[in-house]
Design a protein around this motif. Sequence first.
Motif, PDB file in Angstrom:
ATOM      1  N   VAL A 127       0.797  -1.261  -0.047  1.00 43.90           N
ATOM      2  CA  VAL A 127       0.102   0.018   0.103  1.00 43.90           C
ATOM      3  C   VAL A 127       0.765   1.334   0.030  1.00 43.90           C
ATOM      4  CG1 VAL A 127      -1.779   1.362   1.176  1.00 43.90           C
ATOM      5  CG2 VAL A 127      -1.988  -1.338   1.013  1.00 43.90           C
ATOM      6  N   GLY A 128       2.114   1.231   0.816  1.00 43.95           N
ATOM      7  CA  GLY A 128       2.891   2.548   0.651  1.00 43.95           C
ATOM      8  C   GLY A 128       3.339   2.687  -0.538  1.00 43.95           C
ATOM      9  N   HIS A 129       3.816   1.517  -1.405  1.00 47.46           N
ATOM     10  CA  HIS A 129       4.498   1.755  -2.760  1.00 47.46           C
ATOM     11  C   HIS A 129       3.318   2.349  -3.682  1.00 47.46           C
ATOM     12  CE1 HIS A 129       7.020   0.961  -6.032  1.00 47.46           C
ATOM     13  NE2 HIS A 129       5.932   0.377  -6.628  1.00 47.46           N
ATOM     14  N   ILE A 130       2.080   1.738  -3.512  1.00 41.90           N
ATOM     15  CA  ILE A 130       0.949   2.390  -4.449  1.00 41.90           C
ATOM     16  C   ILE A 130       0.661   3.968  -4.369  1.00 41.90           C
ATOM     17  CG2 ILE A 130      -1.469   2.262  -4.762  1.00 41.90           C
ATOM     18  CD1 ILE A 130      -1.093  -0.963  -4.406  1.00 41.90           C
ATOM     19  N   THR A 131       0.592   4.200  -2.738  1.00 44.26           N
ATOM     20  CA  THR A 131      -0.040   5.557  -2.406  1.00 44.26           C
ATOM     21  C   THR A 131       1.273   6.390  -2.880  1.00 44.26           C
ATOM     22  OG1 THR A 131       1.230   5.087  -0.127  1.00 44.26           O
ATOM     23  CG2 THR A 131      -1.453   4.799  -0.610  1.00 44.26           C
ATOM     24  N   HIS A 132       2.530   5.984  -2.806  1.00 42.07           N
ATOM     25  CA  HIS A 132       3.840   6.834  -3.196  1.00 42.07           C
ATOM     26  C   HIS A 132       3.756   6.965  -4.620  1.00 42.07           C
ATOM     27  CE1 HIS A 132       4.738   7.210   0.960  1.00 42.07           C
ATOM     28  NE2 HIS A 132       5.579   8.047   0.840  1.00 42.07           N
ATOM     29  N   THR A 133       3.272   6.045  -5.270  1.00 43.62           N
ATOM     30  CA  THR A 133       3.439   6.038  -6.701  1.00 43.62           C
ATOM     31  C   THR A 133       2.236   7.067  -7.403  1.00 43.62           C
ATOM     32  OG1 THR A 133       3.870   3.536  -7.003  1.00 43.62           O
ATOM     33  CG2 THR A 133       2.860   4.838  -9.033  1.00 43.62           C
ATOM     34  N   PHE A 134       1.203   7.375  -6.670  1.00 46.35           N
ATOM     35  CA  PHE A 134       0.330   8.291  -6.902  1.00 46.35           C
ATOM     36  C   PHE A 134       1.097   9.797  -7.062  1.00 46.35           C
ATOM     37  CE2 PHE A 134      -3.273   5.478  -6.435  1.00 46.35           C
ATOM     38  CZ  PHE A 134      -4.215   5.798  -7.310  1.00 46.35           C
ATOM     39  N   ILE A 135       1.840   9.904  -5.950  1.00 39.30           N
ATOM     40  CA  ILE A 135       2.301  11.267  -5.603  1.00 39.30           C
ATOM     41  C   ILE A 135       3.897  11.492  -5.980  1.00 39.30           C
ATOM     42  CG2 ILE A 135       0.956  11.748  -3.821  1.00 39.30           C
ATOM     43  CD1 ILE A 135       3.076  10.931  -1.800  1.00 39.30           C
ATOM     44  N   LEU A 136       4.096  10.342  -7.006  1.00 40.33           N
ATOM     45  CA  LEU A 136       5.590  10.460  -7.474  1.00 40.33           C
ATOM     46  C   LEU A 136       6.781  10.571  -6.848  1.00 40.33           C
ATOM     47  CD1 LEU A 136       4.476  12.678 -10.710  1.00 40.33           C
ATOM     48  CD2 LEU A 136       4.578  10.122 -10.653  1.00 40.33           C
ATOM     49  N   VAL A 137       6.584   9.496  -5.684  1.00 42.84           N
ATOM     50  CA  VAL A 137       7.735   9.531  -4.660  1.00 42.84           C
ATOM     51  C   VAL A 137       8.093   8.171  -4.573  1.00 42.84           C
ATOM     52  CG1 VAL A 137       8.536   9.813  -2.209  1.00 42.84           C
ATOM     53  CG2 VAL A 137       7.056  11.617  -3.525  1.00 42.84           C
ATOM     54  N   PRO A 138       9.448   7.584  -4.665  1.00 44.84           N
ATOM     55  CA  PRO A 138       9.806   6.493  -4.689  1.00 44.84           C
ATOM     56  C   PRO A 138       9.640   5.968  -3.073  1.00 44.84           C
ATOM     57  CG  PRO A 138      11.426   7.515  -5.496  1.00 44.84           C
ATOM     58  CD  PRO A 138      10.634   8.531  -5.181  1.00 44.84           C
ATOM     59  N   TYR A 139       8.733   4.877  -2.860  1.00 44.19           N
ATOM     60  CA  TYR A 139       8.450   4.640  -1.428  1.00 44.19           C
ATOM     61  C   TYR A 139       9.652   4.179  -0.468  1.00 44.19           C
ATOM     62  CZ  TYR A 139       6.436   1.830   2.351  1.00 44.19           C
ATOM     63  OH  TYR A 139       6.292   1.436   3.685  1.00 44.19           O
ATOM     64  N   HIS A 140      10.269   3.051  -1.041  1.00 43.53           N
ATOM     65  CA  HIS A 140      11.532   2.688  -0.184  1.00 43.53           C
ATOM     66  C   HIS A 140      12.421   3.665   0.047  1.00 43.53           C
ATOM     67  CE1 HIS A 140       9.535  -1.343   0.113  1.00 43.53           C
ATOM     68  NE2 HIS A 140       9.108  -1.106  -1.059  1.00 43.53           N
TER      69      HIS A 140
END
Length: 147
Positions: free
Chosen positions: A109-122
């Motif tokens: 979910v962190g990866h998906i949400t950060h994809t929306f805001i164009l920020v690499p999650y990890h």
Amino acid sequence: MQLDTIQFNQDPSSQSGEGKEKLPFTLQDLKAAIPAECFQPSVTKSLYYFFRDVLIVGLLYAVANYLDSWYFWPIFWVMQGTMFWALFVVGHDCGHQSFSKHKWLNDLVGHITHTFILVPYHGWRISHRTHHKNTGSLENDESWYPV
């Protein structure tokens, strides 16, 4: 009482720090007053907030596309920015592993949400952990630099 004069006492017996107002409770007292279930992540509640935010983002795009009006676009930008902030907050909880008790779900979910805001999650998760380990350190904090 000014906010910058409040001192939370970790140890009620310590009375150092002249000029600072002492509160009649400690942080431990405050935490003890909150019901224990408030500190337990709920997958159902967490997924509800995630899907609700994604639905609102999608609906805002649909309304903007339908209206296609110069008058609505500024309103859309503000509303969509607010919703992207909401998605960041969900991703932030995932980065702290407080979205659920399952690391794989937090990371997904962190990866998906950060994809929306164009920020690499990890990358964000690792640097944010470093930020929390060094909060208040002028030499080591990577995220906040005073003027």
